[in-house]
Design an enzyme around this catalytic site. Structure first.
Site, PDB file in Angstrom:
ATOM      1  N   LYS A  83       0.875  -1.217   0.148  1.00 23.43           N
ATOM      2  CA  LYS A  83       0.003   0.334   0.044  1.00 23.43           C
ATOM      3  C   LYS A  83       0.978   1.004   0.070  1.00 23.43           C
ATOM      4  CE  LYS A  83      -4.190   1.054   2.296  1.00 23.43           C
ATOM      5  NZ  LYS A  83      -5.001   1.193   3.421  1.00 23.43           N
TER       6      LYS A  83
HETATM    7  C1  E4P Z   1      -8.372   2.226   3.735  1.00 20.65           C
HETATM    8  O1  E4P Z   1      -7.498   1.235   3.509  1.00 20.65           O
HETATM    9  C2  E4P Z   1      -8.168   2.751   5.007  1.00 20.65           C
HETATM   10  O2  E4P Z   1      -7.428   1.726   5.838  1.00 20.65           O
HETATM   11  C3  E4P Z   1      -9.573   3.141   5.750  1.00 20.65           C
HETATM   12  O3  E4P Z   1     -10.567   2.597   5.060  1.00 20.65           O
HETATM   13  C4  E4P Z   1      -9.567   4.475   6.111  1.00 20.65           C
HETATM   14  O4  E4P Z   1     -10.743   4.712   6.870  1.00 20.65           O
HETATM   15  P1  E4P Z   1     -11.228   5.846   7.968  1.00 20.65           P
HETATM   16  O5  E4P Z   1     -11.345   7.144   7.027  1.00 20.65           O
HETATM   17  O6  E4P Z   1     -12.208   5.342   8.862  1.00 20.65           O
HETATM   18  O7  E4P Z   1      -9.694   5.834   8.777  1.00 20.65           O
END
Ligand code: E4P
Length: 217
Positions: A83
């Site tokens: 990622k």
């Molecule tokens: C995606 O890969 C992120 O880990 C996640 O969806 C972020 O979500 P949040 O805005 O609730 O922290």
């Protein structure tokens, strides 16, 4: 539609996986911090539980360091997806690591143009953050729709991984638009099964079954 669970909590992943609803997992540095675990160790454990893609995020900000971290994360297991943040360095690292055969999830996407660049950089997944756009009074679901249109116009194979999902309605909207994947906390995915009329109807059936003395086994 594929369901990824957005957590580094192995107990939550196991429970949802046993229910049959886990096609993959996404993590980020905040979720790793919340787990209190070492990133390499917890990612390995998650990869042993889940067959599908498991996203593990780099923490470096510069190209060379991102590539080095990405290669190390990819060594954890075959199903690791690296990622990378949606920055110019992240996109350059995406191109390099994708050309080596690694799967890449480009994260922190908040615009259609960012998603277009990620597709051109060879990302396997693009992660537009719906909830965080809603938080600032923009419409996160509209972004998913725009990206779907753009990717379909040009036949990009990058999968739209709708992220920062906060509600079951986000999931319905993403499914209607044709997002390839959603990633959501386990409690949001489990909440999809709930309906007040299901509870009410079941209570009546239980009562009538008792009254009628129905026994099956
Ligand atoms: C995606 O890969 C992120 O880990 C996640 O969806 C972020 O979500 P949040 O805005 O609730 O922290």
């Amino acid at each position: 539609m594929k369901f990824f669970v957005d957590t580094a909590d192995v107990d939550a992943i196991r429970e949802l996986n046993d229910l049959g609803f886990v096609d993959g997992v996404t993590t980020n540095p905040s979720l790793i911090k919340k787990s209190g675990r070492d990133i390499l160790e917890v990612t390995k454990e998650i990869c042993e539980i889940v067959d599908g893609p498991v996203s593990a995020e780099v923490v470096a900000l510069e190209y060379d360091a991102m590539v080095a971290e990405g290669r190390k994360l990819a060594q954890i297991a075959d199903n690791v997806v690296i990622k990378l943040p949606l920055t110019l360095d992240g996109l350059k690292a995406c191109k390099t690591l994708a050309s080596e055969g690694h799967k890449i999830n480009v994260t922190l996407c908040f615009s259609a143009n960012q998603a277009l660049l990620a597709a051109k950089a060879g990302a396997t997944f693009i992660s537009p953050f719906i909830g965080r756009l809603d938080d600032i009074n923009l419409d996160g679901v509209d972004l998913i729709e725009d990206i779907r249109t753009i990717y379909d116009n040009y036949g990009y194979e990058t999968e739209i991984l709708a992220a920062s999902i906060r509600t079951v309605n986000h999931i319905t909207e993403c499914a209607k638009i044709g997002a390839d994947v959603i990633t959501a906390p386990a409690n949001v995915i489990k909440a999809m099964a709930s309906h007040v009329l299901t509870d009410k109807g079941l209570a009546q059936f239980v009562k009538d079954a008792e009254d009628a003395g129905i026994k099956i086994v």
